[in-house]
Design an enzyme around this catalytic site. Structure first.
Site, PDB file in Angstrom:
ATOM      1  N   ALA A  40       0.837  -1.208   0.000  1.00 41.83           N
ATOM      2  CA  ALA A  40       0.000   0.000   0.000  1.00 41.83           C
ATOM      3  C   ALA A  40       0.869   1.253   0.000  1.00 41.83           C
ATOM      4  O   ALA A  40       2.053   1.205   0.328  1.00 41.83           O
ATOM      5  CB  ALA A  40      -0.905  -0.004   1.226  1.00 41.83           C
TER       6      ALA A  40
ATOM      7  N   SER B 219      -1.504   8.132   0.001  1.00 37.96           N
ATOM      8  CA  SER B 219      -1.714   8.958  -1.190  1.00 37.96           C
ATOM      9  C   SER B 219      -0.883  10.235  -1.097  1.00 37.96           C
ATOM     10  O   SER B 219      -0.523  10.683  -0.011  1.00 37.96           O
ATOM     11  CB  SER B 219      -3.188   9.336  -1.336  1.00 37.96           C
TER      12      SER B 219
ATOM     13  N   SER C 166      -2.910   4.347   6.116  1.00 35.26           N
ATOM     14  CA  SER C 166      -2.176   5.033   7.182  1.00 35.26           C
ATOM     15  C   SER C 166      -3.104   5.639   8.229  1.00 35.26           C
ATOM     16  O   SER C 166      -2.660   5.980   9.329  1.00 35.26           O
ATOM     17  CB  SER C 166      -1.348   6.164   6.567  1.00 35.26           C
TER      18      SER C 166
ATOM     19  N   GLY D  57     -13.276  -4.090   2.672  1.00 29.95           N
ATOM     20  CA  GLY D  57     -14.023  -2.857   2.443  1.00 29.95           C
ATOM     21  C   GLY D  57     -14.963  -2.926   1.255  1.00 29.95           C
ATOM     22  O   GLY D  57     -15.818  -2.059   1.095  1.00 29.95           O
TER      23      GLY D  57
HETATM   24  N1  SAH Z   1      -6.052   6.662   2.101  1.00 26.42           N
HETATM   25  C1  SAH Z   1      -5.025   5.692   2.386  1.00 26.42           C
HETATM   26  C2  SAH Z   1      -4.773   4.906   1.125  1.00 26.42           C
HETATM   27  C3  SAH Z   1      -3.959   3.683   1.314  1.00 26.42           C
HETATM   28  S1  SAH Z   1      -3.645   2.778  -0.197  1.00 26.42           S
HETATM   29  C4  SAH Z   1      -3.763   6.432   2.802  1.00 26.42           C
HETATM   30  O1  SAH Z   1      -3.495   7.469   2.225  1.00 26.42           O
HETATM   31  O2  SAH Z   1      -3.042   5.972   3.694  1.00 26.42           O
HETATM   32  C5  SAH Z   1      -5.098   1.806  -0.364  1.00 26.42           C
HETATM   33  C6  SAH Z   1      -5.467   0.968   0.811  1.00 26.42           C
HETATM   34  O3  SAH Z   1      -6.582   0.161   0.412  1.00 26.42           O
HETATM   35  C7  SAH Z   1      -4.386   0.005   1.261  1.00 26.42           C
HETATM   36  O4  SAH Z   1      -4.099   0.258   2.621  1.00 26.42           O
HETATM   37  C8  SAH Z   1      -5.002  -1.377   1.065  1.00 26.42           C
HETATM   38  O5  SAH Z   1      -4.633  -2.296   2.081  1.00 26.42           O
HETATM   39  C9  SAH Z   1      -6.484  -1.066   1.088  1.00 26.42           C
HETATM   40  N2  SAH Z   1      -7.342  -2.039   0.409  1.00 26.42           N
HETATM   41  C10 SAH Z   1      -7.232  -2.555  -0.833  1.00 26.42           C
HETATM   42  N3  SAH Z   1      -8.218  -3.441  -1.088  1.00 26.42           N
HETATM   43  C11 SAH Z   1      -8.990  -3.480   0.037  1.00 26.42           C
HETATM   44  C12 SAH Z   1     -10.166  -4.203   0.412  1.00 26.42           C
HETATM   45  N4  SAH Z   1     -10.740  -5.085  -0.408  1.00 26.42           N
HETATM   46  N5  SAH Z   1     -10.685  -3.984   1.633  1.00 26.42           N
HETATM   47  C13 SAH Z   1     -10.100  -3.112   2.504  1.00 26.42           C
HETATM   48  N6  SAH Z   1      -8.985  -2.399   2.213  1.00 26.42           N
HETATM   49  C14 SAH Z   1      -8.447  -2.568   1.000  1.00 26.42           C
END
Ligand code: SAH
Length: 224
Positions: free
Chosen positions: A14, A17, A46, A106
């Protein structure tokens, strides 16, 4: 690095952003956040966005911490890390229940907190928008979601309609065709808008994400 306007790795495949992308997403959400709003942050990573949503709820007129932000991510160590990050920022966010962090898929949304005034998806939908996002969106609420390389908003306009419910495939056909503004869904009308091309970590299976296989985001709307 902390000052670079770019995504940075946070582990488990991951990234957090880029700051400008958080600003754009949060700006698209701002008009829907009122005292008492429920917000779902899918792919909370995060926990940065989750915490900013909580600050936005506090700052809403009459806010005083009413409402709730649910952050959900399927990587348990990331959720633990986000819990530590948010605790470091302000432990009362978690203690008061203003913020709840959940380990889970999610793509099913999070039913206990529904309906949501804002559903923010911080990961890229690579095929069709999961139906629970639409089902769990409050009348007047907004879904903010990257879909196949395009940042979309889908608003539940709360207008009643007798039109038959579309499948998510039909919805996707609409959201993917620029200039098609509305689709119907059970009892409410949805208004969709495309904003800009974006790149995100995919919204996917846990096994797929942590397999170590790198996979470029498919950007279908431009035909490559
Ligand atoms: N807004 C967060 C984005 C993290 S990147 C930030 O800026 O920290 C995207 C995130 O989506 C990752 O942490 C990944 O683990 C999560 N993700 C991807 N597929 C997912 C799913 N099916 N269910 C829950 N989380 C998911």
């Amino acid at each position: 690095m902390a000052y670079a306007d770019m995504p940075l790795p946070i582990g488990a495949g991951a990234t957090i952003s880029a700051p400008h992308m958080h600003a754009i997403m949060l700006d698209l959400a701002a008009s829907r956040i009122q005292s008492g709003s429920h917000v779902l942050d899918v792919g909370s990573g995060s926990g940065y966005c989750t915490a900013v949503f909580a600050e936005m709820l506090r700052a809403a007129p009459g806010g005083a911490g009413r409402g709730k932000v649910y952050g959900i991510d399927h990587v348990a160590p990331l959720v633990e890390q986000s819990r530590a990050n948010i605790r470091g920022h302000d432990p009362t966010m978690l203690e008061s229940g203003l913020v709840e962090l959940i380990v889970g898929d999610g793509r099913r949304g999070y039913h206990p907190g529904a309906p949501y005034q804002v559903i923010h998806v911080g990961a890229m939908v690579e095929d069709i928008i999961p139906q629970p996002f639409l089902e769990q969106l409050a009348p007047g609420g907004r879904l903010i979601v990257p879909v196949q390389g395009m940042l979309m908003t889908i608003d539940n306009t709360a207008e009643p309609t007798n039109e038959p419910a579309p499948s998510t495939e039909q919805l996707f056909a609409h959201t993917n065709a620029l200039g098609v503004p509305t689709v119907a869904f059970p009892t409410h009308r949805f208004y969709t808008e495309s904003h800009m091309g974006v790149a995100f970590v995919p919204l996917t299976d846990l096994a797929e994400q942590t397999s170590g296989r790198t996979r470029p985001t498919r950007i279908l709307w431009m035909g490559f």
